[in-house]
Write a protein that holds these residues in place. Structure first.
Motif, PDB file in Angstrom:
ATOM      1  N   ASP A 115      40.859  34.403  33.543  1.00 51.70           N
ATOM      2  CA  ASP A 115      40.915  34.115  34.973  1.00 51.70           C
ATOM      3  C   ASP A 115      42.206  34.576  35.619  1.00 51.70           C
ATOM      4  N   ASN A 116      43.266  34.741  34.826  1.00 51.11           N
ATOM      5  CA  ASN A 116      44.556  35.128  35.387  1.00 51.11           C
ATOM      6  C   ASN A 116      44.765  36.642  35.422  1.00 51.11           C
ATOM      7  N   THR A 117      43.815  37.408  34.927  1.00 53.12           N
ATOM      8  CA  THR A 117      43.925  38.860  34.910  1.00 53.12           C
ATOM      9  C   THR A 117      43.399  39.444  36.222  1.00 53.12           C
ATOM     10  N   PRO A 118      44.172  40.311  36.893  1.00 50.10           N
ATOM     11  CA  PRO A 118      43.635  40.974  38.085  1.00 50.10           C
ATOM     12  C   PRO A 118      42.373  41.757  37.743  1.00 50.10           C
ATOM     13  N   LEU A 119      41.403  41.722  38.647  1.00 54.03           N
ATOM     14  CA  LEU A 119      40.118  42.388  38.424  1.00 54.03           C
ATOM     15  C   LEU A 119      39.804  43.318  39.588  1.00 54.03           C
ATOM     16  N   PHE A 120      39.484  44.559  39.263  1.00 52.40           N
ATOM     17  CA  PHE A 120      38.966  45.500  40.255  1.00 52.40           C
ATOM     18  C   PHE A 120      37.449  45.436  40.201  1.00 52.40           C
ATOM     19  N   GLY A 121      36.821  45.461  41.355  1.00 54.69           N
ATOM     20  CA  GLY A 121      35.369  45.405  41.339  1.00 54.69           C
ATOM     21  C   GLY A 121      34.733  46.094  42.532  1.00 54.69           C
ATOM     22  N   VAL A 122      33.591  46.707  42.286  1.00 57.66           N
ATOM     23  CA  VAL A 122      32.700  47.162  43.349  1.00 57.66           C
ATOM     24  C   VAL A 122      31.508  46.219  43.289  1.00 57.66           C
ATOM     25  N   VAL A 123      31.383  45.358  44.273  1.00 56.06           N
ATOM     26  CA  VAL A 123      30.398  44.281  44.200  1.00 56.06           C
ATOM     27  C   VAL A 123      29.667  44.145  45.521  1.00 56.06           C
ATOM     28  N   ASP A 124      28.485  43.576  45.455  1.00 52.69           N
ATOM     29  CA  ASP A 124      27.748  43.173  46.642  1.00 52.69           C
ATOM     30  C   ASP A 124      28.176  41.744  46.960  1.00 52.69           C
TER      31      ASP A 124
END
Length: 265
Positions: A150-159
């Motif tokens: 949960d503490n890791t930055p996340l890149f996402g392409v999401v709806d």
């Protein structure tokens, strides 16, 4: 108080009354019931009921209280010094990312989306369009794509689901200006599939994103963004994460690969 709560309260009162008639003294059940109702009200409304007894319970409640408190404790997000320090390290070379979406009323339009993404992000398993974890100190050969933190930055392409970001997008589409965003800026020079960028915060996590309406024939709110802990605000790490999103959107391309012709049924 709902029907189930009324039934439960009636049972508690009956047990206490029966105990009193038999000379067994108070059971402490009423106090426990009131404490439980307070926890429920706090979780739903953010406030306690006014019926809680000020008399301490005579029952032993130490273990149950700990369990109850844990159930309503929100996670605490904390970015480690090691991760914050990576904001001062140049990003790894970018790599090409591609994935497919299905547009159209019945998903008959197969479309490919491509973009460049910083090599600091590694692909992560998920049921959304695309997601990658910010792991600049880990090599591909040592990485488990099922990794989750949960503490890791996340890149996402999401709806965007039905949440704060979705409501923000709808407000802008209806001609409004979001009043609860930390940052909002219309974008007019990056092509027809980029409308604006914004930053929002919710419960200790921030999301910096672009609204990119990649779907032309269905009402899905697609966003390119990165989520990270709010304690990274104003740090080199935040700037580095935001730059990765900027590059991805700047290099993003959409290409229709196939249209499946379906006869009327």
């Amino acid at each position: 108080m709902g029907l189930f709560d009324k039934i439960l309260k009636g049972a508690v009162d009956a047990i206490d009354n029966a105990a009193a008639k038999n000379g067994n003294g108070p059971t402490g059940l009423k106090d426990l019931f009131n404490q439980a109702m307070d926890k429920k009200n706090e979780a739903i409304n953010g406030s306690s009921s006014t019926t809680t007894s000020s008399k301490p319970s005579t029952a032993t409640t130490s273990s149950s209280s700990k369990r109850s408190n844990c159930a309503y404790t929100r996670p605490t997000y904390h970015t480690s010094p090691e991760v914050l320090a990576t904001g001062n390290v140049p990003a790894k070379p970018s790599r090409k990312v591609d994935f497919e979406i299905y547009d159209g009323e019945d998903g008959e339009i197969r479309t490919k989306v491509t973009f460049d993404l910083s090599g600091d992000f590694l692909d992560t398993d998920g049921d959304i369009c695309y997601i990658a974890s910010y792991l600049p100190n880990i090599n591909d050969d040592d990485y488990d794509s099922g990794y989750s933190d949960d503490n890791t930055p996340l890149f996402g392409v999401v709806d965007a689901p039905d949440n704060k970001i979705y409501e923000l997008i709808k407000k802008v589409e209806n001609g409004g200006v979001p009043d609860d965003a930390l940052m909002y800026l219309p974008v007019n020079d990056m092509g027809p599939y980029v409308c604006f960028k914004a930053k929002v915060e919710d419960r200790g996590r921030a999301t910096y994103f672009y609204y990119c309406p990649l779907y032309e024939h269905c009402d899905l709110k697609c966003q390119f963004g990165v989520s990270y802990n709010s304690d990274s605000f104003g740090t080199p790490l935040e700037k580095k994460l935001m730059a990765a999103v900027d590059e991805a959107v700047r290099t993003m391309k959409r290409e229709v690969l196939e249209v499946e012709h379906r006869p009327f049924r």
